[in-house]
Design a protein around this motif. Structure first.
Motif, PDB file in Angstrom:
ATOM      1  N   ARG A 163       0.957  -1.338  -0.112  1.00  0.00           N
ATOM      2  CA  ARG A 163       0.009   0.111  -0.051  1.00  0.00           C
ATOM      3  C   ARG A 163       0.844   1.259  -0.083  1.00  0.00           C
ATOM      4  O   ARG A 163       0.470   2.396  -0.579  1.00  0.00           O
ATOM      5  CB  ARG A 163      -0.800  -0.084   1.269  1.00  0.00           C
ATOM      6  CG  ARG A 163      -2.001  -0.854   0.887  1.00  0.00           C
ATOM      7  CD  ARG A 163      -2.750  -1.094   2.577  1.00  0.00           C
ATOM      8  NE  ARG A 163      -4.297  -1.485   2.149  1.00  0.00           N
ATOM      9  CZ  ARG A 163      -5.209  -1.484   2.807  1.00  0.00           C
ATOM     10  NH1 ARG A 163      -4.888  -1.084   4.176  1.00  0.00           N
ATOM     11  NH2 ARG A 163      -6.473  -2.056   2.845  1.00  0.00           N
ATOM     12  N   SER A 164       1.934   1.195   0.860  1.00  0.00           N
ATOM     13  CA  SER A 164       3.063   2.280   0.541  1.00  0.00           C
ATOM     14  C   SER A 164       3.391   2.748  -0.548  1.00  0.00           C
ATOM     15  O   SER A 164       3.521   3.724  -1.240  1.00  0.00           O
ATOM     16  CB  SER A 164       4.038   2.189   1.652  1.00  0.00           C
ATOM     17  OG  SER A 164       3.790   1.862   3.017  1.00  0.00           O
ATOM     18  N   MET A 165       3.815   1.733  -1.481  1.00  0.00           N
ATOM     19  CA  MET A 165       4.116   1.825  -2.944  1.00  0.00           C
ATOM     20  C   MET A 165       3.097   2.719  -3.646  1.00  0.00           C
ATOM     21  O   MET A 165       3.203   3.236  -4.571  1.00  0.00           O
ATOM     22  CB  MET A 165       4.790   0.717  -3.443  1.00  0.00           C
ATOM     23  CG  MET A 165       5.970   0.037  -2.801  1.00  0.00           C
ATOM     24  SD  MET A 165       6.698  -1.391  -3.655  1.00  0.00           S
ATOM     25  CE  MET A 165       5.704  -2.784  -3.145  1.00  0.00           C
ATOM     26  N   ALA A 187       0.722   4.266  -2.556  1.00  0.00           N
ATOM     27  CA  ALA A 187       0.477   5.760  -2.240  1.00  0.00           C
ATOM     28  C   ALA A 187       1.627   6.674  -2.657  1.00  0.00           C
ATOM     29  O   ALA A 187       1.421   7.739  -2.764  1.00  0.00           O
ATOM     30  CB  ALA A 187       0.531   5.572  -0.446  1.00  0.00           C
ATOM     31  N   MET A 218       3.660  12.958   2.893  1.00  0.00           N
ATOM     32  CA  MET A 218       2.259  13.011   2.132  1.00  0.00           C
ATOM     33  C   MET A 218       2.042  11.543   1.951  1.00  0.00           C
ATOM     34  O   MET A 218       0.928  11.344   1.722  1.00  0.00           O
ATOM     35  CB  MET A 218       2.768  14.018   0.858  1.00  0.00           C
ATOM     36  CG  MET A 218       1.448  14.374   0.519  1.00  0.00           C
ATOM     37  SD  MET A 218       0.842  15.686   1.491  1.00  0.00           S
ATOM     38  CE  MET A 218       1.817  16.960   1.304  1.00  0.00           C
ATOM     39  N   VAL A 219       3.011  10.535   1.900  1.00  0.00           N
ATOM     40  CA  VAL A 219       2.644   9.040   1.760  1.00  0.00           C
ATOM     41  C   VAL A 219       1.805   8.929   2.726  1.00  0.00           C
ATOM     42  O   VAL A 219       0.672   8.043   2.691  1.00  0.00           O
ATOM     43  CB  VAL A 219       3.859   8.329   1.794  1.00  0.00           C
ATOM     44  CG1 VAL A 219       3.467   6.879   1.579  1.00  0.00           C
ATOM     45  CG2 VAL A 219       4.709   8.741   0.437  1.00  0.00           C
ATOM     46  N   VAL A 229      -1.732  10.316   2.244  1.00  0.00           N
ATOM     47  CA  VAL A 229      -2.546   9.532   1.427  1.00  0.00           C
ATOM     48  C   VAL A 229      -3.188   8.072   1.651  1.00  0.00           C
ATOM     49  O   VAL A 229      -4.253   7.624   1.701  1.00  0.00           O
ATOM     50  CB  VAL A 229      -1.676   9.336   0.031  1.00  0.00           C
ATOM     51  CG1 VAL A 229      -2.328   7.885  -0.691  1.00  0.00           C
ATOM     52  CG2 VAL A 229      -1.448  10.344  -0.684  1.00  0.00           C
ATOM     53  N   MET A 230      -2.400   7.597   2.820  1.00  0.00           N
ATOM     54  CA  MET A 230      -2.599   6.167   3.389  1.00  0.00           C
ATOM     55  C   MET A 230      -3.997   6.545   4.224  1.00  0.00           C
ATOM     56  O   MET A 230      -4.836   5.602   4.372  1.00  0.00           O
ATOM     57  CB  MET A 230      -1.422   5.526   3.747  1.00  0.00           C
ATOM     58  CG  MET A 230      -0.466   5.203   2.983  1.00  0.00           C
ATOM     59  SD  MET A 230       0.859   4.058   3.581  1.00  0.00           S
ATOM     60  CE  MET A 230       0.016   2.447   3.528  1.00  0.00           C
ATOM     61  N   ALA A 260      -6.867   7.015   1.710  1.00  0.00           N
ATOM     62  CA  ALA A 260      -7.297   6.127   0.987  1.00  0.00           C
ATOM     63  C   ALA A 260      -7.517   4.733   1.592  1.00  0.00           C
ATOM     64  O   ALA A 260      -8.501   3.814   1.251  1.00  0.00           O
ATOM     65  CB  ALA A 260      -6.136   6.059  -0.182  1.00  0.00           C
ATOM     66  N   TYR A 261      -6.666   4.612   2.697  1.00  0.00           N
ATOM     67  CA  TYR A 261      -7.015   3.140   3.256  1.00  0.00           C
ATOM     68  C   TYR A 261      -7.514   3.139   4.704  1.00  0.00           C
ATOM     69  O   TYR A 261      -7.815   2.390   5.497  1.00  0.00           O
ATOM     70  CB  TYR A 261      -5.654   2.424   3.365  1.00  0.00           C
ATOM     71  CG  TYR A 261      -4.944   2.195   1.807  1.00  0.00           C
ATOM     72  CD1 TYR A 261      -5.570   1.447   0.893  1.00  0.00           C
ATOM     73  CD2 TYR A 261      -3.791   2.820   1.584  1.00  0.00           C
ATOM     74  CE1 TYR A 261      -5.194   1.540  -0.431  1.00  0.00           C
ATOM     75  CE2 TYR A 261      -3.111   2.580   0.463  1.00  0.00           C
ATOM     76  CZ  TYR A 261      -3.735   1.910  -0.799  1.00  0.00           C
ATOM     77  OH  TYR A 261      -3.078   1.796  -1.891  1.00  0.00           O
ATOM     78  N   ILE A 268       4.053   2.216   9.847  1.00  0.00           N
ATOM     79  CA  ILE A 268       4.335   1.793   8.397  1.00  0.00           C
ATOM     80  C   ILE A 268       5.375   2.400   7.771  1.00  0.00           C
ATOM     81  O   ILE A 268       6.168   1.922   6.889  1.00  0.00           O
ATOM     82  CB  ILE A 268       2.847   2.007   7.666  1.00  0.00           C
ATOM     83  CG1 ILE A 268       1.562   1.014   8.122  1.00  0.00           C
ATOM     84  CG2 ILE A 268       3.009   1.810   6.280  1.00  0.00           C
ATOM     85  CD1 ILE A 268       0.491   1.189   7.570  1.00  0.00           C
ATOM     86  N   HIS A 324       7.996   0.167   5.958  1.00  0.00           N
ATOM     87  CA  HIS A 324       8.008   0.464   4.611  1.00  0.00           C
ATOM     88  C   HIS A 324       9.428   0.567   4.005  1.00  0.00           C
ATOM     89  O   HIS A 324       9.883  -0.018   3.144  1.00  0.00           O
ATOM     90  CB  HIS A 324       7.145   1.437   3.953  1.00  0.00           C
ATOM     91  CG  HIS A 324       7.292   1.752   2.677  1.00  0.00           C
ATOM     92  ND1 HIS A 324       7.194   0.936   1.396  1.00  0.00           N
ATOM     93  CD2 HIS A 324       7.409   3.118   2.027  1.00  0.00           C
ATOM     94  CE1 HIS A 324       7.323   1.709   0.310  1.00  0.00           C
ATOM     95  NE2 HIS A 324       7.709   2.960   0.556  1.00  0.00           N
TER      96      HIS A 324
END
Lengths: 232, 232
Positions: free
Chosen positions: A115-117, A119, B90-91, B94-95, B98-99, B109, B113
Protein backbone atom coordinates in the motif's frame (compact mmCIF):
# COMPACT_ATOMS: atom_id res chain seq x y z
CA UNK A 1 1.69 25.19 -46.53
CA UNK A 2 -0.33 26.22 -43.49
CA UNK A 3 -0.09 29.48 -41.58
CA UNK A 4 -0.18 29.81 -37.80
CA UNK A 5 -3.94 30.24 -37.44
CA UNK A 6 -4.67 27.20 -39.55
CA UNK A 7 -2.32 24.86 -37.63
CA UNK A 8 -4.04 26.03 -34.46
CA UNK A 9 -7.35 25.01 -35.96
CA UNK A 10 -5.89 21.57 -36.72
CA UNK A 11 -4.92 21.13 -33.06
CA UNK A 12 -8.40 22.23 -31.97
CA UNK A 13 -10.19 19.89 -34.36
CA UNK A 14 -8.08 16.96 -33.09
CA UNK A 15 -8.89 17.54 -29.41
CA UNK A 16 -12.56 18.32 -30.14
CA UNK A 17 -12.87 14.99 -31.94
CA UNK A 18 -11.97 13.23 -28.66
CA UNK A 19 -14.14 15.24 -26.27
CA UNK A 20 -17.75 14.01 -26.27
CA UNK A 21 -20.11 16.63 -27.64
CA UNK A 22 -21.94 18.83 -25.18
CA UNK A 23 -19.42 18.35 -22.35
CA UNK A 24 -18.77 22.03 -21.89
CA UNK A 25 -16.38 21.59 -18.96
CA UNK A 26 -14.07 19.50 -21.11
CA UNK A 27 -13.52 22.53 -23.31
CA UNK A 28 -10.92 23.57 -20.66
CA UNK A 29 -8.72 20.96 -22.33
CA UNK A 30 -8.59 22.69 -25.70
CA UNK A 31 -6.21 25.48 -24.75
CA UNK A 32 -3.56 23.31 -23.01
CA UNK A 33 -3.61 20.71 -25.80
CA UNK A 34 -3.18 23.41 -28.44
CA UNK A 35 -0.29 24.87 -26.43
CA UNK A 36 1.47 21.49 -26.20
CA UNK A 37 1.09 20.95 -29.96
CA UNK A 38 2.64 24.35 -30.63
CA UNK A 39 5.53 23.49 -28.35
CA UNK A 40 6.06 20.14 -30.09
CA UNK A 41 5.88 21.74 -33.53
CA UNK A 42 8.81 23.94 -32.48
CA UNK A 43 10.61 21.08 -30.66
CA UNK A 44 9.72 17.94 -32.61
CA UNK A 45 12.55 15.90 -30.99
CA UNK A 46 10.66 16.17 -27.67
CA UNK A 47 7.67 14.21 -28.94
CA UNK A 48 7.84 10.84 -27.21
CA UNK A 49 6.11 8.13 -29.19
CA UNK A 50 6.59 4.36 -29.02
CA UNK A 51 4.28 3.41 -31.85
CA UNK A 52 5.32 2.57 -35.39
CA UNK A 53 4.67 5.95 -36.96
CA UNK A 54 5.26 9.30 -35.26
CA UNK A 55 2.13 11.49 -35.39
CA UNK A 56 2.22 14.20 -38.04
CA UNK A 57 1.49 17.46 -36.20
CA UNK A 58 -0.12 18.93 -39.33
CA UNK A 59 -2.80 16.26 -39.68
CA UNK A 60 -6.01 16.14 -37.61
CA UNK A 61 -6.30 12.37 -37.96
CA UNK A 62 -2.73 11.83 -36.94
CA UNK A 63 -3.12 14.10 -33.90
CA UNK A 64 -6.10 12.19 -32.54
CA UNK A 65 -3.75 9.67 -30.90
CA UNK A 66 -2.06 12.44 -28.92
CA UNK A 67 -5.39 14.07 -28.06
CA UNK A 68 -6.60 10.74 -26.75
CA UNK A 69 -3.56 10.28 -24.51
CA UNK A 70 -3.97 13.82 -23.25
CA UNK A 71 -7.66 13.47 -22.36
CA UNK A 72 -7.17 10.02 -20.80
CA UNK A 73 -4.27 11.29 -18.68
CA UNK A 74 -6.36 14.18 -17.50
CA UNK A 75 -9.46 12.14 -16.67
CA UNK A 76 -7.64 9.17 -15.14
CA UNK A 77 -8.26 8.61 -11.43
CA UNK A 78 -5.14 8.85 -9.30
CA UNK A 79 -6.84 7.39 -6.25
CA UNK A 80 -4.42 4.65 -5.09
CA UNK A 81 -5.45 1.17 -6.10
CA UNK A 82 -5.38 -1.88 -3.88
CA UNK A 83 -2.16 -3.79 -4.64
CA UNK A 84 -2.58 -6.43 -7.34
CA UNK A 85 0.67 -8.33 -6.90
CA UNK A 86 1.61 -11.12 -4.49
CA UNK A 87 4.45 -10.14 -2.11
CA UNK A 88 7.76 -11.98 -2.37
CA UNK A 89 7.99 -14.24 0.65
CA UNK A 90 11.79 -14.02 0.71
CA UNK A 91 11.51 -10.34 1.68
CA UNK A 92 9.84 -11.48 4.90
CA UNK A 93 12.59 -14.04 5.48
CA UNK A 94 15.16 -11.25 5.23
CA UNK A 95 13.19 -8.97 7.55
CA UNK A 96 12.83 -11.69 10.17
CA UNK A 97 16.55 -12.37 10.20
CA UNK A 98 17.85 -8.84 9.68
CA UNK A 99 15.47 -6.85 11.85
CA UNK A 100 14.37 -9.52 14.33
CA UNK A 101 10.68 -9.29 13.41
CA UNK A 102 8.19 -12.09 13.99
CA UNK A 103 6.57 -13.96 11.15
CA UNK A 104 3.18 -12.39 12.06
CA UNK A 105 4.67 -8.89 11.98
CA UNK A 106 6.15 -9.61 8.56
CA UNK A 107 2.73 -10.69 7.28
CA UNK A 108 1.24 -7.33 8.25
CA UNK A 109 4.17 -5.49 6.76
CA UNK A 110 3.73 -7.24 3.41
CA UNK A 111 0.38 -5.55 2.86
CA UNK A 112 1.26 -2.15 4.29
CA UNK A 113 4.47 -2.09 2.22
CA UNK A 114 2.48 -2.67 -0.96
CA UNK A 115 0.00 0.00 0.00
CA UNK A 116 2.89 2.37 0.72
CA UNK A 117 4.16 1.85 -2.82
CA UNK A 118 0.71 2.58 -4.26
CA UNK A 119 0.50 5.68 -2.05
CA UNK A 120 3.95 6.84 -3.24
CA UNK A 121 2.83 6.65 -6.86
CA UNK A 122 -0.29 8.57 -5.91
CA UNK A 123 1.74 11.39 -4.29
CA UNK A 124 3.84 11.77 -7.43
CA UNK A 125 0.76 11.89 -9.65
CA UNK A 126 -1.16 14.31 -7.43
CA UNK A 127 1.86 16.61 -7.24
CA UNK A 128 1.49 17.26 -10.97
CA UNK A 129 -2.28 17.72 -10.65
CA UNK A 130 -1.84 20.16 -7.78
CA UNK A 131 0.68 22.30 -9.61
CA UNK A 132 -1.57 22.29 -12.67
CA UNK A 133 -4.60 23.30 -10.61
CA UNK A 134 -2.81 26.45 -9.45
CA UNK A 135 -0.59 27.30 -12.41
CA UNK A 136 -3.07 26.82 -15.23
CA UNK A 137 -4.35 30.35 -14.54
CA UNK A 138 -0.79 31.71 -14.73
CA UNK A 139 0.17 30.62 -18.23
CA UNK A 140 1.68 27.23 -17.37
CA UNK A 141 0.50 24.09 -19.19
CA UNK A 142 0.61 20.57 -17.77
CA UNK A 143 2.01 18.11 -20.32
CA UNK A 144 -0.21 15.27 -19.18
CA UNK A 145 -0.57 12.05 -21.16
CA UNK A 146 3.16 11.19 -21.22
CA UNK A 147 3.96 12.17 -24.78
CA UNK A 148 6.33 15.07 -24.15
CA UNK A 149 9.78 13.71 -23.40
CA UNK A 150 11.20 14.54 -19.94
CA UNK A 151 8.94 17.59 -19.48
CA UNK A 152 5.95 18.02 -17.15
CA UNK A 153 5.08 21.70 -17.56
CA UNK A 154 5.64 24.33 -20.24
CA UNK A 155 5.16 28.11 -20.24
CA UNK A 156 5.20 30.33 -23.30
CA UNK A 157 6.94 33.65 -22.75
CA UNK A 158 7.74 36.51 -25.13
CA UNK A 159 11.32 35.16 -25.26
CA UNK A 160 10.42 31.53 -25.98
CA UNK A 161 9.46 28.54 -23.84
CA UNK A 162 10.12 27.68 -20.22
CA UNK A 163 10.06 23.93 -19.58
CA UNK A 164 10.02 22.18 -16.22
CA UNK A 165 10.57 18.59 -15.11
CA UNK A 166 9.36 17.80 -11.58
CA UNK A 167 10.06 14.94 -9.19
CA UNK A 168 8.65 14.19 -5.77
CA UNK A 169 12.04 13.52 -4.14
CA UNK A 170 15.65 14.42 -4.80
CA UNK A 171 16.52 10.72 -5.14
CA UNK A 172 13.89 9.85 -7.76
CA UNK A 173 15.38 8.98 -11.09
CA UNK A 174 15.45 11.81 -13.59
CA UNK A 175 14.61 11.28 -17.20
CA UNK A 176 17.55 12.38 -19.24
CA UNK A 177 16.66 15.80 -20.50
CA UNK A 178 17.24 17.28 -23.90
CA UNK A 179 17.69 20.92 -24.74
CA UNK A 180 14.70 22.76 -26.07
CA UNK A 181 14.96 25.27 -28.89
CA UNK A 182 17.03 28.46 -28.71
CA UNK A 183 19.42 26.87 -26.23
CA UNK A 184 16.85 26.94 -23.45
CA UNK A 185 17.33 23.99 -21.14
CA UNK A 186 14.77 22.08 -19.16
CA UNK A 187 14.54 23.30 -15.56
CA UNK A 188 14.28 20.69 -12.83
CA UNK A 189 12.56 20.82 -9.47
CA UNK A 190 11.91 18.26 -6.74
CA UNK A 191 9.48 18.59 -3.84
CA UNK A 192 11.33 16.90 -0.94
CA UNK A 193 14.84 16.17 0.30
CA UNK A 194 15.11 12.46 1.07
CA UNK A 195 17.85 12.92 3.69
CA UNK A 196 16.09 15.61 5.75
CA UNK A 197 12.42 15.43 4.76
CA UNK A 198 12.45 19.19 4.11
CA UNK A 199 10.41 20.56 1.22
CA UNK A 200 11.64 22.70 -1.61
CA UNK A 201 8.71 24.92 -2.66
CA UNK A 202 10.79 28.10 -2.46
CA UNK A 203 13.07 26.78 -5.20
CA UNK A 204 10.37 26.61 -7.88
CA UNK A 205 11.12 28.49 -11.11
CA UNK A 206 10.67 32.26 -10.61
CA UNK A 207 7.57 32.46 -12.78
CA UNK A 208 5.87 29.87 -10.51
CA UNK A 209 6.69 31.66 -7.27
CA UNK A 210 4.22 33.70 -5.20
CA UNK A 211 1.25 32.14 -6.99
CA UNK A 212 0.07 30.23 -3.91
CA UNK A 213 1.87 26.89 -4.28
CA UNK A 214 2.90 25.51 -0.88
CA UNK A 215 3.24 22.29 1.14
CA UNK A 216 0.06 23.12 3.10
CA UNK A 217 -1.78 23.80 -0.14
CA UNK A 218 -0.59 20.47 -1.52
CA UNK A 219 -1.77 18.59 1.58
CA UNK A 220 -5.22 20.18 1.32
CA UNK A 221 -5.36 19.35 -2.39
CA UNK A 222 -4.44 15.70 -1.68
CA UNK A 223 -7.04 15.29 1.07
CA UNK A 224 -9.67 16.94 -1.09
CA UNK A 225 -8.82 14.88 -4.19
CA UNK A 226 -8.97 11.58 -2.29
CA UNK A 227 -12.29 12.53 -0.68
CA UNK A 228 -13.85 13.39 -4.04
CA UNK A 229 -12.38 10.52 -6.06
CA UNK A 230 -13.06 7.57 -3.74
CA UNK A 231 -14.07 4.60 -5.89
CA UNK A 232 -17.73 3.74 -5.28
CA UNK B 1 51.03 -8.51 -30.25
CA UNK B 2 50.21 -10.84 -27.39
CA UNK B 3 49.18 -14.46 -27.61
CA UNK B 4 46.45 -16.13 -25.53
CA UNK B 5 48.65 -17.26 -22.65
CA UNK B 6 50.16 -13.84 -22.21
CA UNK B 7 46.85 -11.98 -22.12
CA UNK B 8 45.76 -14.44 -19.46
CA UNK B 9 48.82 -13.54 -17.44
CA UNK B 10 47.88 -9.86 -17.77
CA UNK B 11 44.44 -10.56 -16.30
CA UNK B 12 46.01 -12.54 -13.46
CA UNK B 13 48.56 -9.86 -12.63
CA UNK B 14 45.78 -7.24 -12.50
CA UNK B 15 43.63 -9.18 -10.03
CA UNK B 16 46.64 -10.27 -7.95
CA UNK B 17 47.65 -6.63 -7.57
CA UNK B 18 44.32 -5.99 -5.79
CA UNK B 19 44.24 -9.04 -3.53
CA UNK B 20 46.31 -8.50 -0.38
CA UNK B 21 49.30 -10.84 -0.26
CA UNK B 22 48.96 -14.02 1.72
CA UNK B 23 45.16 -14.13 1.55
CA UNK B 24 45.01 -17.59 0.06
CA UNK B 25 41.20 -17.81 0.03
CA UNK B 26 41.00 -14.75 -2.16
CA UNK B 27 42.82 -16.69 -4.86
CA UNK B 28 39.36 -18.13 -5.71
CA UNK B 29 38.76 -14.79 -7.38
CA UNK B 30 41.49 -15.18 -9.99
CA UNK B 31 39.70 -17.69 -12.21
CA UNK B 32 36.37 -15.83 -12.47
CA UNK B 33 38.07 -12.48 -13.08
CA UNK B 34 40.20 -13.98 -15.83
CA UNK B 35 37.09 -15.54 -17.38
CA UNK B 36 35.24 -12.19 -17.39
CA UNK B 37 38.24 -10.47 -19.01
CA UNK B 38 38.32 -13.10 -21.75
CA UNK B 39 34.61 -12.60 -22.35
CA UNK B 40 35.03 -8.83 -22.56
CA UNK B 41 38.00 -9.15 -24.89
CA UNK B 42 35.72 -11.04 -27.28
CA UNK B 43 32.73 -8.72 -26.63
CA UNK B 44 34.24 -5.29 -25.96
CA UNK B 45 30.88 -3.51 -26.45
CA UNK B 46 29.63 -5.20 -23.26
CA UNK B 47 32.18 -3.47 -21.04
CA UNK B 48 30.20 -0.93 -19.04
CA UNK B 49 32.35 1.96 -17.89
CA UNK B 50 31.31 5.46 -16.87
CA UNK B 51 34.76 6.92 -16.37
CA UNK B 52 36.62 9.08 -18.83
CA UNK B 53 38.77 6.41 -20.41
CA UNK B 54 37.66 2.83 -21.06
CA UNK B 55 40.09 0.33 -19.54
CA UNK B 56 42.47 -1.25 -22.03
CA UNK B 57 42.13 -5.00 -21.58
CA UNK B 58 45.74 -5.54 -22.64
CA UNK B 59 47.26 -3.42 -19.88
CA UNK B 60 47.73 -4.57 -16.27
CA UNK B 61 47.56 -1.01 -14.95
CA UNK B 62 44.42 -0.28 -16.87
CA UNK B 63 42.76 -3.49 -15.68
CA UNK B 64 43.33 -2.70 -12.01
CA UNK B 65 40.16 -0.56 -11.99
CA UNK B 66 38.07 -3.52 -13.12
CA UNK B 67 39.81 -5.87 -10.71
CA UNK B 68 39.05 -3.44 -7.89
CA UNK B 69 35.35 -3.29 -8.75
CA UNK B 70 35.24 -7.06 -8.98
CA UNK B 71 36.87 -7.67 -5.59
CA UNK B 72 34.81 -4.94 -3.89
CA UNK B 73 31.58 -6.35 -5.31
CA UNK B 74 32.49 -9.79 -4.08
CA UNK B 75 33.52 -8.72 -0.59
CA UNK B 76 30.71 -6.19 -0.06
CA UNK B 77 28.22 -7.05 2.69
CA UNK B 78 24.67 -7.49 1.44
CA UNK B 79 23.22 -7.48 4.95
CA UNK B 80 20.36 -4.93 4.73
CA UNK B 81 21.20 -1.54 6.13
CA UNK B 82 18.98 0.54 8.38
CA UNK B 83 17.19 3.11 6.21
CA UNK B 84 19.03 6.43 5.92
CA UNK B 85 16.30 8.57 4.38
CA UNK B 86 13.41 10.45 6.00
CA UNK B 87 9.98 9.20 4.84
CA UNK B 88 7.76 11.54 2.85
CA UNK B 89 4.95 12.63 5.16
CA UNK B 90 2.52 13.02 2.25
CA UNK B 91 2.61 9.24 1.72
CA UNK B 92 1.05 8.90 5.19
CA UNK B 93 -1.57 11.51 4.32
CA UNK B 94 -2.55 9.45 1.29
CA UNK B 95 -2.66 6.23 3.29
CA UNK B 96 -4.86 7.75 5.97
CA UNK B 97 -7.37 8.98 3.41
CA UNK B 98 -7.21 6.13 0.92
CA UNK B 99 -6.98 3.14 3.25
CA UNK B 100 -8.58 4.56 6.40
CA UNK B 101 -5.51 4.07 8.58
CA UNK B 102 -4.82 6.03 11.74
CA UNK B 103 -1.97 8.48 12.02
CA UNK B 104 -0.23 6.18 14.52
CA UNK B 105 -0.52 3.21 12.16
CA UNK B 106 0.98 5.30 9.38
CA UNK B 107 3.94 6.18 11.60
CA UNK B 108 4.73 2.50 12.11
CA UNK B 109 4.28 1.80 8.43
CA UNK B 110 6.80 4.50 7.47
CA UNK B 111 9.63 2.57 9.12
CA UNK B 112 8.56 -0.91 8.08
CA UNK B 113 8.08 0.27 4.48
CA UNK B 114 11.63 1.58 4.39
CA UNK B 115 12.93 -1.64 5.88
CA UNK B 116 10.96 -3.59 3.27
CA UNK B 117 12.71 -1.67 0.51
CA UNK B 118 16.11 -2.42 2.04
CA UNK B 119 15.10 -6.09 2.36
CA UNK B 120 13.99 -6.18 -1.29
CA UNK B 121 17.40 -4.94 -2.42
CA UNK B 122 18.97 -7.57 -0.20
CA UNK B 123 16.93 -10.39 -1.80
CA UNK B 124 18.04 -9.30 -5.27
CA UNK B 125 21.68 -9.16 -4.24
CA UNK B 126 21.63 -12.49 -2.40
CA UNK B 127 19.93 -14.17 -5.36
CA UNK B 128 23.09 -13.55 -7.40
CA UNK B 129 25.32 -14.70 -4.55
CA UNK B 130 23.28 -17.89 -4.11
CA UNK B 131 23.40 -18.81 -7.79
CA UNK B 132 27.14 -18.11 -7.81
CA UNK B 133 27.68 -20.28 -4.71
CA UNK B 134 26.19 -23.29 -6.51
CA UNK B 135 27.14 -22.66 -10.14
CA UNK B 136 30.78 -21.67 -9.68
CA UNK B 137 31.63 -25.38 -9.55
CA UNK B 138 29.76 -25.97 -12.82
CA UNK B 139 31.57 -23.60 -15.13
CA UNK B 140 29.41 -20.49 -14.61
CA UNK B 141 31.02 -17.20 -13.64
CA UNK B 142 29.30 -14.40 -11.70
CA UNK B 143 29.93 -11.01 -13.33
CA UNK B 144 30.01 -9.18 -10.04
CA UNK B 145 31.19 -5.58 -9.74
CA UNK B 146 28.75 -4.13 -12.29
CA UNK B 147 31.07 -3.66 -15.22
CA UNK B 148 29.56 -6.15 -17.67
CA UNK B 149 26.57 -4.57 -19.36
CA UNK B 150 23.20 -6.28 -18.78
CA UNK B 151 24.79 -9.64 -17.89
CA UNK B 152 25.01 -11.35 -14.48
CA UNK B 153 26.48 -14.75 -15.34
CA UNK B 154 28.58 -16.16 -18.17
CA UNK B 155 29.50 -19.72 -19.13
CA UNK B 156 32.16 -20.71 -21.64
CA UNK B 157 31.18 -23.67 -23.80
CA UNK B 158 32.94 -25.34 -26.74
CA UNK B 159 30.52 -23.45 -29.03
CA UNK B 160 31.03 -20.02 -27.49
CA UNK B 161 29.55 -18.17 -24.52
CA UNK B 162 26.26 -18.51 -22.70
CA UNK B 163 25.20 -15.27 -21.00
CA UNK B 164 22.41 -14.81 -18.47
CA UNK B 165 20.64 -11.80 -17.02
CA UNK B 166 18.62 -12.50 -13.86
CA UNK B 167 15.90 -10.56 -12.03
CA UNK B 168 14.11 -11.29 -8.78
CA UNK B 169 10.60 -10.65 -10.21
CA UNK B 170 8.95 -10.65 -13.60
CA UNK B 171 8.04 -6.98 -13.14
CA UNK B 172 11.56 -5.72 -12.32
CA UNK B 173 12.99 -3.50 -15.00
CA UNK B 174 15.29 -5.25 -17.43
CA UNK B 175 18.45 -3.65 -18.65
CA UNK B 176 18.28 -3.44 -22.39
CA UNK B 177 20.38 -6.31 -23.61
CA UNK B 178 22.80 -6.42 -26.48
CA UNK B 179 23.75 -9.40 -28.55
CA UNK B 180 26.98 -11.16 -27.69
CA UNK B 181 29.34 -12.44 -30.33
CA UNK B 182 28.40 -15.09 -32.92
CA UNK B 183 24.75 -14.05 -32.78
CA UNK B 184 24.31 -15.53 -29.32
CA UNK B 185 21.76 -13.55 -27.35
CA UNK B 186 21.56 -12.91 -23.65
CA UNK B 187 19.21 -15.32 -21.90
CA UNK B 188 16.88 -13.90 -19.25
CA UNK B 189 15.47 -15.46 -16.12
CA UNK B 190 13.42 -14.17 -13.21
CA UNK B 191 12.85 -15.88 -9.86
CA UNK B 192 9.22 -15.02 -9.05
CA UNK B 193 5.93 -14.17 -10.74
CA UNK B 194 4.57 -10.96 -9.21
CA UNK B 195 0.93 -11.86 -9.97
CA UNK B 196 0.93 -15.33 -8.43
CA UNK B 197 3.99 -15.45 -6.15
CA UNK B 198 5.09 -18.70 -7.87
CA UNK B 199 8.78 -19.30 -8.42
CA UNK B 200 10.48 -20.07 -11.68
CA UNK B 201 13.50 -22.27 -10.83
CA UNK B 202 12.54 -24.92 -13.40
CA UNK B 203 12.95 -22.36 -16.19
CA UNK B 204 16.65 -21.74 -15.59
CA UNK B 205 18.91 -22.23 -18.62
CA UNK B 206 19.44 -25.95 -19.31
CA UNK B 207 23.08 -25.92 -18.27
CA UNK B 208 22.03 -24.62 -14.82
CA UNK B 209 19.37 -27.23 -14.25
CA UNK B 210 19.73 -30.25 -11.93
CA UNK B 211 22.70 -28.71 -10.16
CA UNK B 212 20.81 -28.19 -6.89
CA UNK B 213 19.39 -24.69 -7.28
CA UNK B 214 15.95 -24.41 -5.66
CA UNK B 215 13.69 -22.08 -3.69
CA UNK B 216 14.38 -24.04 -0.48
CA UNK B 217 18.09 -23.86 -1.14
CA UNK B 218 17.83 -20.12 -1.65
CA UNK B 219 15.94 -19.65 1.62
CA UNK B 220 18.60 -21.62 3.51
CA UNK B 221 21.33 -19.59 1.84
CA UNK B 222 19.62 -16.32 2.80
CA UNK B 223 19.14 -17.33 6.44
CA UNK B 224 22.71 -18.55 6.63
CA UNK B 225 24.17 -15.45 4.98
CA UNK B 226 22.29 -13.08 7.30
CA UNK B 227 23.34 -15.06 10.36
CA UNK B 228 27.02 -14.98 9.35
CA UNK B 229 27.11 -11.39 8.13
CA UNK B 230 25.32 -9.58 10.96
CA UNK B 231 27.11 -6.27 11.56
CA UNK B 232 28.84 -6.30 14.95
Amino acid sequence: MTDDSSVESIYKRAILSIIPEGKIRDYDLIKPFTEICQFLAENPHLLSWRGRQKPDLRSVDSLKGLANKFVNGFKRSDFPREPNTVPDNMVSVVMEHAYGLSSAQCDDIKLTHQRSMCAENCVGNLLERYIDSVMTDHGWTWCCGDFVRAIDFIHKTPDGWEALQIKNRDNSENSSSSAIRNNTTIQKWFRTYSKTGKTNWDKLPETMQNKGLSEDGFEMFVADYLLNNKPS
